[in-house]
Write a protein that holds these residues in place. Sequence first.
Motif, mmCIF file in Angstrom:
data_model
loop_
_atom_site.group_PDB
_atom_site.id
_atom_site.type_symbol
_atom_site.label_atom_id
_atom_site.label_comp_id
_atom_site.label_asym_id
_atom_site.label_seq_id
_atom_site.Cartn_x
_atom_site.Cartn_y
_atom_site.Cartn_z
ATOM 1 N N ASP A 13 1.759 -1.954 -4.551
ATOM 2 C CA ASP A 13 0.368 -1.470 -4.515
ATOM 3 C C ASP A 13 -0.384 -2.106 -5.677
ATOM 4 O O ASP A 13 0.214 -2.815 -6.490
ATOM 5 N N PRO B 227 -2.744 3.165 14.339
ATOM 6 C CA PRO B 227 -2.899 4.618 14.238
ATOM 7 C C PRO B 227 -4.269 5.074 14.718
ATOM 8 O O PRO B 227 -5.261 4.357 14.604
ATOM 9 N N GLY B 228 -4.288 6.300 15.247
ATOM 10 C CA GLY B 228 -5.552 6.960 15.575
ATOM 11 C C GLY B 228 -5.910 7.887 14.435
ATOM 12 O O GLY B 228 -5.914 7.471 13.276
ATOM 13 N N TYR C 258 -14.126 -3.657 9.404
ATOM 14 C CA TYR C 258 -12.780 -3.072 9.559
ATOM 15 C C TYR C 258 -12.216 -3.372 10.960
ATOM 16 O O TYR C 258 -11.068 -3.806 11.110
ATOM 17 N N ASN D 75 0.935 -2.681 5.310
ATOM 18 C CA ASN D 75 0.230 -1.408 5.483
ATOM 19 C C ASN D 75 -1.050 -1.320 4.651
ATOM 20 O O ASN D 75 -1.982 -0.623 5.049
ATOM 21 N N THR E 6 -4.581 12.355 6.496
ATOM 22 C CA THR E 6 -4.370 11.779 5.159
ATOM 23 C C THR E 6 -5.560 12.160 4.285
ATOM 24 O O THR E 6 -6.525 12.757 4.766
ATOM 25 N N ILE F 33 -5.004 10.258 11.761
ATOM 26 C CA ILE F 33 -3.810 10.670 11.020
ATOM 27 C C ILE F 33 -4.274 11.538 9.834
ATOM 28 O O ILE F 33 -5.251 11.195 9.160
ATOM 29 N N LYS G 152 -8.879 -5.454 11.900
ATOM 30 C CA LYS G 152 -7.738 -4.807 12.566
ATOM 31 C C LYS G 152 -7.492 -5.412 13.951
ATOM 32 O O LYS G 152 -6.345 -5.404 14.437
ATOM 33 N N SER H 190 1.706 3.448 -2.425
ATOM 34 C CA SER H 190 1.626 4.493 -3.460
ATOM 35 C C SER H 190 1.178 5.840 -2.925
ATOM 36 O O SER H 190 1.258 6.849 -3.616
ATOM 37 N N ARG H 191 0.665 5.880 -1.691
ATOM 38 C CA ARG H 191 0.173 7.167 -1.144
ATOM 39 C C ARG H 191 0.012 7.044 0.372
ATOM 40 O O ARG H 191 0.249 5.978 0.953
ATOM 41 N N VAL I 121 0.045 -2.864 10.273
ATOM 42 C CA VAL I 121 -0.697 -1.645 10.609
ATOM 43 C C VAL I 121 -2.114 -2.047 11.014
ATOM 44 O O VAL I 121 -2.897 -2.526 10.193
ATOM 45 N N ILE J 118 -0.148 6.852 4.271
ATOM 46 C CA ILE J 118 0.767 6.355 5.303
ATOM 47 C C ILE J 118 1.842 5.462 4.674
ATOM 48 O O ILE J 118 3.011 5.527 5.047
ATOM 49 N N ASP K 275 -2.035 -7.021 -6.631
ATOM 50 C CA ASP K 275 -3.146 -6.995 -5.672
ATOM 51 C C ASP K 275 -2.861 -8.083 -4.630
ATOM 52 O O ASP K 275 -2.719 -9.256 -4.992
ATOM 53 N N ILE K 276 -2.780 -7.711 -3.362
ATOM 54 C CA ILE K 276 -2.373 -8.703 -2.348
ATOM 55 C C ILE K 276 -3.430 -9.790 -2.137
ATOM 56 O O ILE K 276 -3.135 -10.826 -1.544
ATOM 57 N N GLY L 56 0.825 -1.218 0.000
ATOM 58 C CA GLY L 56 0.000 0.000 0.000
ATOM 59 C C GLY L 56 0.850 1.255 0.000
ATOM 60 O O GLY L 56 0.528 2.233 0.668
HETATM 61 P P1 NAD Z 1 -4.884 4.939 1.820
HETATM 62 O O1 NAD Z 1 -6.216 4.500 1.294
HETATM 63 O O2 NAD Z 1 -4.393 6.300 1.469
HETATM 64 O O3 NAD Z 1 -3.760 3.876 1.398
HETATM 65 C C1 NAD Z 1 -3.968 2.483 1.401
HETATM 66 C C2 NAD Z 1 -3.191 1.890 0.246
HETATM 67 O O4 NAD Z 1 -3.420 0.465 0.228
HETATM 68 C C3 NAD Z 1 -3.657 2.434 -1.104
HETATM 69 O O5 NAD Z 1 -2.555 2.898 -1.847
HETATM 70 C C4 NAD Z 1 -4.327 1.241 -1.745
HETATM 71 O O6 NAD Z 1 -4.244 1.224 -3.164
HETATM 72 C C5 NAD Z 1 -3.564 0.079 -1.122
HETATM 73 N N1 NAD Z 1 -4.338 -1.167 -1.259
HETATM 74 C C6 NAD Z 1 -5.646 -1.343 -0.986
HETATM 75 N N2 NAD Z 1 -6.011 -2.587 -1.322
HETATM 76 C C7 NAD Z 1 -4.917 -3.211 -1.799
HETATM 77 C C8 NAD Z 1 -4.674 -4.506 -2.320
HETATM 78 N N3 NAD Z 1 -5.655 -5.405 -2.413
HETATM 79 N N4 NAD Z 1 -3.435 -4.819 -2.735
HETATM 80 C C9 NAD Z 1 -2.434 -3.908 -2.654
HETATM 81 N N5 NAD Z 1 -2.608 -2.660 -2.173
HETATM 82 C C10 NAD Z 1 -3.834 -2.314 -1.755
HETATM 83 O O7 NAD Z 1 -4.976 4.747 3.398
HETATM 84 P P2 NAD Z 1 -4.019 5.254 4.575
HETATM 85 O O8 NAD Z 1 -4.793 6.222 5.365
HETATM 86 O O9 NAD Z 1 -2.679 5.622 4.086
HETATM 87 O O10 NAD Z 1 -3.942 3.899 5.438
HETATM 88 C C11 NAD Z 1 -2.831 3.012 5.448
HETATM 89 C C12 NAD Z 1 -3.077 1.971 6.530
HETATM 90 O O11 NAD Z 1 -3.259 2.626 7.782
HETATM 91 C C13 NAD Z 1 -4.323 1.127 6.304
HETATM 92 O O12 NAD Z 1 -4.077 -0.204 6.713
HETATM 93 C C14 NAD Z 1 -5.345 1.781 7.218
HETATM 94 O O13 NAD Z 1 -6.357 0.878 7.599
HETATM 95 C C15 NAD Z 1 -4.470 2.190 8.377
HETATM 96 N N6 NAD Z 1 -5.019 3.277 9.214
HETATM 97 C C16 NAD Z 1 -5.148 4.561 8.727
HETATM 98 C C17 NAD Z 1 -5.641 5.566 9.575
HETATM 99 C C18 NAD Z 1 -5.766 7.024 9.144
HETATM 100 O O14 NAD Z 1 -6.140 7.877 9.958
HETATM 101 N N7 NAD Z 1 -5.464 7.371 7.896
HETATM 102 C C19 NAD Z 1 -6.004 5.255 10.880
HETATM 103 C C20 NAD Z 1 -5.877 3.937 11.320
HETATM 104 C C21 NAD Z 1 -5.360 2.968 10.483
#
Ligand code: NAD
Length: 473
Positions: free
Chosen positions: A264, A409-410, A379, A314, A414, A412, A383, A242-243, A364, A245, A287-288, A240
């Motif tokens: 990704d 994470p809480g 979700y 992640n 993004t 964040i 998690k 590409s963008r 994560v 976290i 795709d995972i 994950g």
């Molecule tokens: P995001 O949606 O910006 O990034 C997630 C990335 O995972 C994307 O680039 C997406 O293309 C990739 N992805 C999704 N499905 C996939 C697959 N099947 N195969 C490969 N890649 C895949 O989200 P984020 O906010 O950066 O979150 C990253 C991690 O942190 C996630 O696990 C999310 O659950 C966790 N998280 C985020 C927050 C927050 O506040 N942003 C809080 C708690 C947990």
Amino acid sequence: MADIYQSLLSSSVGRKFLKTVSLPVPVDLERHSQAQTSFITGNVLVGGPANGRLADIISSTLADSNAQVQVAQDSPAKDAFDKSAAKAAVKITAIDPTAEAAKFKGLVFDGTGIENSSQLRSLYDFFHPVMKKIQNNGRLVVLGVQPESCKDPAQQIAQRALEGFVRTLAKEVGKKGSVAQLVYVAKGAEKQAESALRFFLSPRSAFVDGQIVRIGKAKFDTTDFNWNQPLKDKVVLVTGASRGIGEAIANTMARDGAKVVCLDIPAAEADLERVASEIGGASLALDITDPEAPAKIADYFKKEFDGLDVIIHNAGVTRDKTIGGMPEHFWDMVIDINLSSEERINAALLDGDVLNDGGRIVCVSSMSGVAGNFGQSNYATSKAGVIGMVDAFAPILAKRNITINAVAPGFIETQMTAAMPMATREAGRRLNSLKQGGQPVDVAEAIGFFASPASAGATGNTIRVCGQNLIGA
Ligand code: NAD
């Protein structure tokens, strides 16, 4: 809608107004920069009861910083710290902590000597005189012994009591942007505490607050370890990436010296290649949840690098609906991406001996996995399952010196959280001890702590990166 609170905070008039109407005005959090030559700078007060085990490692760790190490002139631990200072060639100054001019950037309390509840008084004696003398972005660390490993119930009770104390300390210093943590250090694992001490005393732990970490025995020797490039020559996979976290994790791992492979979905390939090329890494569009993905990943690392050192799970998605209204594909998709695919990939990496001995798995999770969240049954289940994966695999992987840990994470900042309705977003941001949201880099730094070879003693931990959010606290 424009973020009114945020724009008020960005001007001095706005900040004054918020103070006048008693609304929280968060302190700007200090974060790690490459220009920084020391993990902590300023006065660090050390202390504890007389029979603690950690004076040596606290002193030798601080010896490698620009900190002015101080001990209260009447501290019961003064003799122990004086002896360890001589060994570590660090100057420890005896001071009167109540003196008006006294100011502290860090407080380190070695509580390993606390054996019963009446000795908890040593916490009061150490912290009470100095709580009003902590600088902004201060760092407070209490060290103890794993309650489950204590020799008798009296010690177990007293050591467990440290949790309530530290979580409260964190709440009381949060308005200064300061954070407090508890590190339980097993007997015989004293040297392994260095990595945790460095992380929790540094700006890298800016948004980690009120957390508890357990450090056990491990073989890693930190002599001559390069703390500025902890992942030098290590091969790291970030899913994950590409963008959001994931991008911050990839950047942070590369900064720390790793060869990073960014993974990704194929639809995100353009961004994925941009992230990978910016850090001189490689990309893997996959795709995972693809049934072939585990084998493809295992084969790729065997062929390209003859193994993998660190995997960071992640990639994750949300598909929110209350359980009664949730279509089944929402359930299946979230569980498969966020949990089952991670289990399958781990199995392929471990069964095929692709993850090197001494390797690291960092997952994560999420605050929702700790506390549950309305409309996120899928979700939160996934998690919480990630935390279960850490618990289940830590003892199994210990035989190969592989560690497995998670960060939860809480709120964040993004794209995901920017898209929330303003009221929900503001509540998410402010309902924590630091009164602000975290940055993706805060999650990445916590992952970096677990990924480091020097964190060999840390396994089976889940730490929240949430500024001590009130939800599920
Ligand atoms: P995001 O949606 O910006 O990034 C997630 C990335 O995972 C994307 O680039 C997406 O293309 C990739 N992805 C999704 N499905 C996939 C697959 N099947 N195969 C490969 N890649 C895949 O989200 P984020 O906010 O950066 O979150 C990253 C991690 O942190 C996630 O696990 C999310 O659950 C966790 N998280 C985020 C927050 C927050 O506040 N942003 C809080 C708690 C947990």
